[in-house]
Scaffold this motif. Structure first.
Motif, PDB file in Angstrom:
ATOM      1  N   GLU A 105       0.933  -1.155   0.102  1.00 29.04           N
ATOM      2  CA  GLU A 105       0.264   0.138  -0.086  1.00 29.04           C
ATOM      3  C   GLU A 105       0.943   1.157   0.021  1.00 29.04           C
ATOM      4  O   GLU A 105       1.872   1.313   0.791  1.00 29.04           O
ATOM      5  N   ASP A 106       0.644   2.088  -0.934  1.00 31.76           N
ATOM      6  CA  ASP A 106       1.581   3.495  -0.876  1.00 31.76           C
ATOM      7  C   ASP A 106       1.121   4.717  -0.331  1.00 31.76           C
ATOM      8  O   ASP A 106       1.652   5.591   0.086  1.00 31.76           O
ATOM      9  N   GLU A 107      -0.347   4.593   0.294  1.00 30.83           N
ATOM     10  CA  GLU A 107      -0.924   5.721   0.916  1.00 30.83           C
ATOM     11  C   GLU A 107      -0.550   5.131   2.453  1.00 30.83           C
ATOM     12  O   GLU A 107      -1.199   4.429   3.025  1.00 30.83           O
ATOM     13  N   VAL A 119       5.297  -2.874   2.082  1.00 29.33           N
ATOM     14  CA  VAL A 119       6.110  -2.237   0.926  1.00 29.33           C
ATOM     15  C   VAL A 119       5.160  -1.227   0.378  1.00 29.33           C
ATOM     16  O   VAL A 119       4.012  -1.558   0.067  1.00 29.33           O
ATOM     17  N   SER A 120       5.871  -0.026  -0.100  1.00 31.17           N
ATOM     18  CA  SER A 120       4.655   0.788  -0.626  1.00 31.17           C
ATOM     19  C   SER A 120       5.262   1.183  -2.037  1.00 31.17           C
ATOM     20  O   SER A 120       4.219   1.948  -2.852  1.00 31.17           O
ATOM     21  N   ASP A 121       5.748   0.330  -2.885  1.00 29.98           N
ATOM     22  CA  ASP A 121       6.398   0.511  -4.227  1.00 29.98           C
ATOM     23  C   ASP A 121       6.019  -0.760  -4.858  1.00 29.98           C
ATOM     24  O   ASP A 121       6.416  -1.846  -4.443  1.00 29.98           O
ATOM     25  N   LEU A 180      -3.164  -6.343  -1.029  1.00 27.94           N
ATOM     26  CA  LEU A 180      -2.584  -5.671  -2.175  1.00 27.94           C
ATOM     27  C   LEU A 180      -3.543  -4.538  -2.796  1.00 27.94           C
ATOM     28  O   LEU A 180      -4.574  -4.761  -3.145  1.00 27.94           O
ATOM     29  N   ASP A 181      -2.874  -3.383  -2.864  1.00 26.02           N
ATOM     30  CA  ASP A 181      -3.519  -2.183  -3.506  1.00 26.02           C
ATOM     31  C   ASP A 181      -3.630  -2.403  -4.800  1.00 26.02           C
ATOM     32  O   ASP A 181      -2.536  -2.929  -5.430  1.00 26.02           O
ATOM     33  N   ILE A 182      -4.416  -1.727  -5.652  1.00 24.48           N
ATOM     34  CA  ILE A 182      -4.313  -2.012  -7.121  1.00 24.48           C
ATOM     35  C   ILE A 182      -3.551  -0.792  -7.504  1.00 24.48           C
ATOM     36  O   ILE A 182      -2.767  -1.090  -8.525  1.00 24.48           O
ATOM     37  N   MET A 183      -3.669   0.483  -7.049  1.00 24.81           N
ATOM     38  CA  MET A 183      -3.169   1.483  -7.703  1.00 24.81           C
ATOM     39  C   MET A 183      -1.790   1.934  -6.964  1.00 24.81           C
ATOM     40  O   MET A 183      -1.733   2.355  -5.820  1.00 24.81           O
ATOM     41  N   GLY A 186       5.117   2.054  -9.716  1.00 25.81           N
ATOM     42  CA  GLY A 186       5.916   1.054 -10.217  1.00 25.81           C
ATOM     43  C   GLY A 186       5.334  -0.017 -10.920  1.00 25.81           C
ATOM     44  O   GLY A 186       6.029  -0.425 -11.980  1.00 25.81           O
ATOM     45  N   ALA A 187       4.378  -0.590 -10.416  1.00 27.24           N
ATOM     46  CA  ALA A 187       3.558  -1.759 -11.077  1.00 27.24           C
ATOM     47  C   ALA A 187       2.144  -1.814 -10.501  1.00 27.24           C
ATOM     48  O   ALA A 187       2.104  -1.352  -9.110  1.00 27.24           O
ATOM     49  N   SER A 188       1.180  -2.302 -11.093  1.00 32.25           N
ATOM     50  CA  SER A 188      -0.039  -2.248 -10.627  1.00 32.25           C
ATOM     51  C   SER A 188      -0.373  -3.433  -9.811  1.00 32.25           C
ATOM     52  O   SER A 188       0.468  -4.456  -9.904  1.00 32.25           O
ATOM     53  N   GLY A 189      -1.172  -3.457  -8.884  1.00 30.37           N
ATOM     54  CA  GLY A 189      -1.593  -4.689  -8.005  1.00 30.37           C
ATOM     55  C   GLY A 189      -1.858  -5.851  -9.050  1.00 30.37           C
ATOM     56  O   GLY A 189      -1.899  -6.930  -8.571  1.00 30.37           O
TER      57      GLY A 189
END
Length: 127
Positions: free
Chosen positions: A12-14, A35-37, A55-58, A61-64
């Motif tokens: 998750e990046d947020e 991991v955020s990336d 797993l976040d989708i957005m 680096g790479a989508s979920g």
């Protein structure tokens, strides 16, 4: 004899969402990492071999979806469960996630109770 705690990797990046997820994982007694990336997620999944990936989708680096596909194409990760999370909870998104191998799908913002039940379901624990 003590059973090993389930290991959960939060992708998750947020930060605010990740902190809420990590708090819940800690409270539930799970081992967890983050991991955020998206670009780093697959190598981290291989390294940790978690029981479950939130797993976040957005992601940067790479989508979920790409990460989920990468996990499903790796036979050594066949037992890793994937719970996809997205703010865009359309039926199309959900169907796509499940078609490429996600074990569950949850729409953000989610109720912690709903997330807890889904995590327990995927880990095979009683809800």
């Amino acid at each position: 004899m003590t059973l090993a705690k389930p290991r959960i990797l939060v992708v998750e990046d947020e930060d605010n969402i990740a902190l809420a997820l990590e708090f819940l994982m800690m409270r539930e007694g799970y081992d967890h990492a983050r991991v955020s990336d998206g670009a780093l997620a697959l190598s981290r999944i291989r390294e940790l071999h978690p029981d479950l990936v939130l797993l976040d989708i957005m992601l940067p680096g790479a989508s979920g979806y790409e990460i989920c596909q990468g996990v499903r194409l790796d036979p050594s990760l066949a037992d890793v469960k994937i719970l996809m999370m997205t703010a865009r909870g359309s039926a199309i998104e959900k169907r796509k996630g499940l078609e490429i191998g996600a074990d569950g799908f949850i729409t953000k913002p989610f109720e912690l109770k709903e997330l807890r039940q889904e995590v327990r379901r995927l880990l095979g624990a009683a809800a």
